[in-house]
Design a protein around this motif. Sequence first.
Motif, mmCIF file in Angstrom:
data_model
loop_
_atom_site.group_PDB
_atom_site.id
_atom_site.type_symbol
_atom_site.label_atom_id
_atom_site.label_comp_id
_atom_site.label_asym_id
_atom_site.label_seq_id
_atom_site.Cartn_x
_atom_site.Cartn_y
_atom_site.Cartn_z
ATOM 1 N N ILE A 161 -16.830 -26.907 -21.243
ATOM 2 C CA ILE A 161 -18.220 -26.464 -21.105
ATOM 3 C C ILE A 161 -18.272 -24.983 -21.434
ATOM 4 O O ILE A 161 -17.511 -24.192 -20.880
ATOM 5 C CB ILE A 161 -18.742 -26.712 -19.677
ATOM 6 N N MET A 162 -19.157 -24.613 -22.363
ATOM 7 C CA MET A 162 -19.256 -23.215 -22.782
ATOM 8 C C MET A 162 -20.716 -22.806 -22.853
ATOM 9 O O MET A 162 -21.587 -23.575 -23.279
ATOM 10 C CB MET A 162 -18.629 -23.041 -24.167
ATOM 11 N N SER A 163 -20.991 -21.567 -22.464
ATOM 12 C CA SER A 163 -22.331 -21.013 -22.617
ATOM 13 C C SER A 163 -22.619 -20.768 -24.089
ATOM 14 O O SER A 163 -21.800 -20.172 -24.808
ATOM 15 C CB SER A 163 -22.469 -19.703 -21.848
ATOM 16 N N THR A 164 -23.789 -21.245 -24.549
ATOM 17 C CA THR A 164 -24.225 -20.974 -25.914
ATOM 18 C C THR A 164 -25.325 -19.912 -25.948
ATOM 19 O O THR A 164 -25.627 -19.363 -26.992
ATOM 20 C CB THR A 164 -24.749 -22.258 -26.581
ATOM 21 N N SER A 165 -25.937 -19.677 -24.812
ATOM 22 C CA SER A 165 -26.925 -18.611 -24.647
ATOM 23 C C SER A 165 -27.018 -18.329 -23.156
ATOM 24 O O SER A 165 -26.263 -18.906 -22.354
ATOM 25 C CB SER A 165 -28.282 -19.011 -25.220
ATOM 26 N N GLU A 166 -27.936 -17.488 -22.761
ATOM 27 C CA GLU A 166 -28.004 -17.097 -21.345
ATOM 28 C C GLU A 166 -28.307 -18.268 -20.432
ATOM 29 O O GLU A 166 -27.829 -18.321 -19.306
ATOM 30 C CB GLU A 166 -29.063 -16.012 -21.162
ATOM 31 N N HIS A 167 -29.088 -19.244 -20.908
ATOM 32 C CA HIS A 167 -29.490 -20.352 -20.051
ATOM 33 C C HIS A 167 -29.114 -21.715 -20.628
ATOM 34 O O HIS A 167 -29.650 -22.729 -20.204
ATOM 35 C CB HIS A 167 -31.001 -20.302 -19.798
#
Length: 867
Positions: A161-167
């Motif tokens: 699981i990785m952040s692609t943007s702030e939300h």
Amino acid sequence: RFAGDESPFLRAMKCLLICLLLSMTLGDSFDSAEYDYSEYYEDNGAGSKPDDDWNDMSTPPPPLYKKGGPNDIKIEQIPICWDDPDNIDCRPVYIDVKDLENREKIYLDDVGLLYLDYASNENGIHSLVYSGEGDVTAYFTYSGSSLMGTINRQDGKIAKIMSTSEHKQVMSLIDVPHSLKTEDDEVDGSTDSDHGLNLRRKRTTGKDERLLNIGLVDSSSMTQLRVTVYYNDDAEKQMMFLEPKVFIADLVQKVNHGYRESKVPIKMVLHKFEKTESDKLSDVGISKTCKNILNTVENDLDSTLSEIMKAEGKQEDCYRKIVGSLRKCKGKKNENGVRLTPLEQSKKVRMGANLAVLLVHEIPDWPEFCGRASKTYDIGIGKTNLAVVSIAGACPFTFGHEIGHILGLEHQKVGEETNKNFPHGHGYHISKKKGKKEGTHTVMATAAGAYRKRLNVYSNPEEGTGESDTSNNARVLRETRYLAAYTDEQHRDNMKYKVDFEEHTCQASSQCIKTNECPDVMRPKTFIQKMCGRGKVCCEKSPECVKKFPEIEHKKDGWFMFGNRQHNHTLGVGSLYPDGVYISSVSEMKEGNTKQMWKWEGDLLVSRWNTEYVFDGSVLPFITAKRTGSKYQKWRLSDGYLVNLGRCRESMVKGGMSIARKWYRVEVDKKVKRNTKSLQSLTYNTYLCLDDEICTDIDHCFEAVTPATLPTKFCDKDKVCCKNKVCHDVKEFEDTETPVAGWFVIESEMNQKYLTVKDGTALHGQQVVNSSPKTDKEGQLWMWKEGYIVSKQDSSLVLDGSFGKVSIKNKKHGNIYQKWRKSDGFLVNAGHCEVLDVAYGKTDNDALVTIWSVHGKSHQKWTTKPV
């Protein structure tokens, strides 16, 4: 006023007030008595309290995240999906970071319930480790709203699981069991390019030998292994929205978790990190480096780069060139133009750290590549101490694997092959568990046959993951850790991992003396608040009531409210008595109410409403009166109890339950930053915890001991080694019996019958009963393991004390209802601070076994007898 001075009129007035304020006034505590079972258990389970085990409930709790569909994102714009050949599913998810804060357990779809194993916060980066059944492990690392998660599933696949943007976040499912990735990376006895050192093991009688000897003698001090990490542009793309520092911290926390799980006293620390702009260290550049040494023309390549290198015998040449490129990436000459030796070049790359690692992604035409270390046991031979590691999804725990090679570890032993430096230093294939089709393998072992899933552990025979003669990575790491942590004599003191604390000044009621001279008993949190110098602690000058209430908590400066645990109400000044004193009452907290605010002055509790008045325990119920110097106006906090030093009794809300004895501090004044310029920082070494201890948050350790033992109990930042001793605040459980080694029966003191798995059926949720000894005792045999009581019938099943009938259930990491302690004949359950009990004291065969409040009769007493 004292009880003996009361007039008839005053006594009448007091009786009236007591009646009106019965449930809201303060006085002495009550003694516990034997409880009635009638409302607790029925044969059909009706009326029992709910089981805390969410997996046993028909409706699971809300999952930590919800998954979207694969069409909800543009996969070609998501590097961890599009650029990873082992990705088999990719879809959006969302995890609110707040849902991870202070969560002891989480629920994941397709995975189940996971329990928190370890949590840390270093430099604003939070790291969490969860584990569950079937060797499932989940890692989460976050800073602000930037999050990375790795879920190692039971089937061997990995969800990233990785952040692609702030939300927004995305989840990629990696099919590790069917990946081409491998770690065919062991050194064949050569050296890296331009390095003329022979790979024979060099253990001289000089400095290296002395460092190795320290590791042999000192098996518990935590050493600090500092690593500098480089990453190329291809690796950075895989990090997406995540800051590189957070991504790298996640790799480091996984290595540290593997060390903890394997009883290895090493703490890895990120020293520096930097992006490399070298074309030779890009994924394409590394591929070109290896192609340039091949005899085969590039256009004639019908096989993978790795296969051709093996066929031509050029694989080692390629590896040497790769590591050589990393070694030279900071230049071949110093600032004066003088050519550097290979060792000087590698030292320049490490930038003061013990090791340096380059992160890459996918090497073109080389789908098998996961990583490569400079040499096996490089810390003792070549001292280059460099590695190249792929962050591809199907290379789990490769970061720790390659560093393991540098420290002297090798793959699993095959045939006559052996680790020439440490014959016992091989990885290990772990046999399959009962009911499983495949086994697993340790960090240093490679996937083969029925051992495809890697666990984040290093081989250790004491943990059941190795054999003493061939596969004991933990022993090698203990032996070599000082050699690995050493850089030069100037920084020799940096070899040990240390923690710092602020120095404090003592209050009027205490004096600053050496820790080994102070007889006080205190929890770690109290000890930290009482550190007054190196090897010194604030010790009470004349501690009263220490036999009954041995712990003396720190009396913090400033105004505060005294909250009560039962209703979260607070202590305050109440109604006026005729003789000018005030009843002390408990009521709802009201902001700004000075009658509810107190501060410590020595042993006095002074009211902010009128500083001439103090809390007074001379009469019942307690009052607020003018200062008299009486011992009944002196108070102390001991393990949450508010103790009156004149009575040597704790205070509680009248008519309340036992929890009404507990109090806590609610700050009123704004926190003022302490002026610590004149105070020195106090530094302590850290240590590996003993077998009967856990490394836990300082605030979560309630074991009270003399301060002389506490300096050797720090195990990590803000953490201490705490005895696996449950229910510290129950006086009946103060003593701890030494656990019986090996298999034993649990015999009831009431009738000499044994705790037995009902019907001899080894199933999750199977009830246990009190039965006569049997010829075949398998269902009556138990063993201690890390606070669990394991069934002989199936080592994955342990005694479970959740509310309901006591049973055997699948072992779950972190489930406190499965943790027990033997104390004064009681088997104490950690989840409830209650004890194993033959219900109603029945002597029948197969009598129901429950847990219940302690009353001390024979049907609550047990003997563990070895067999």
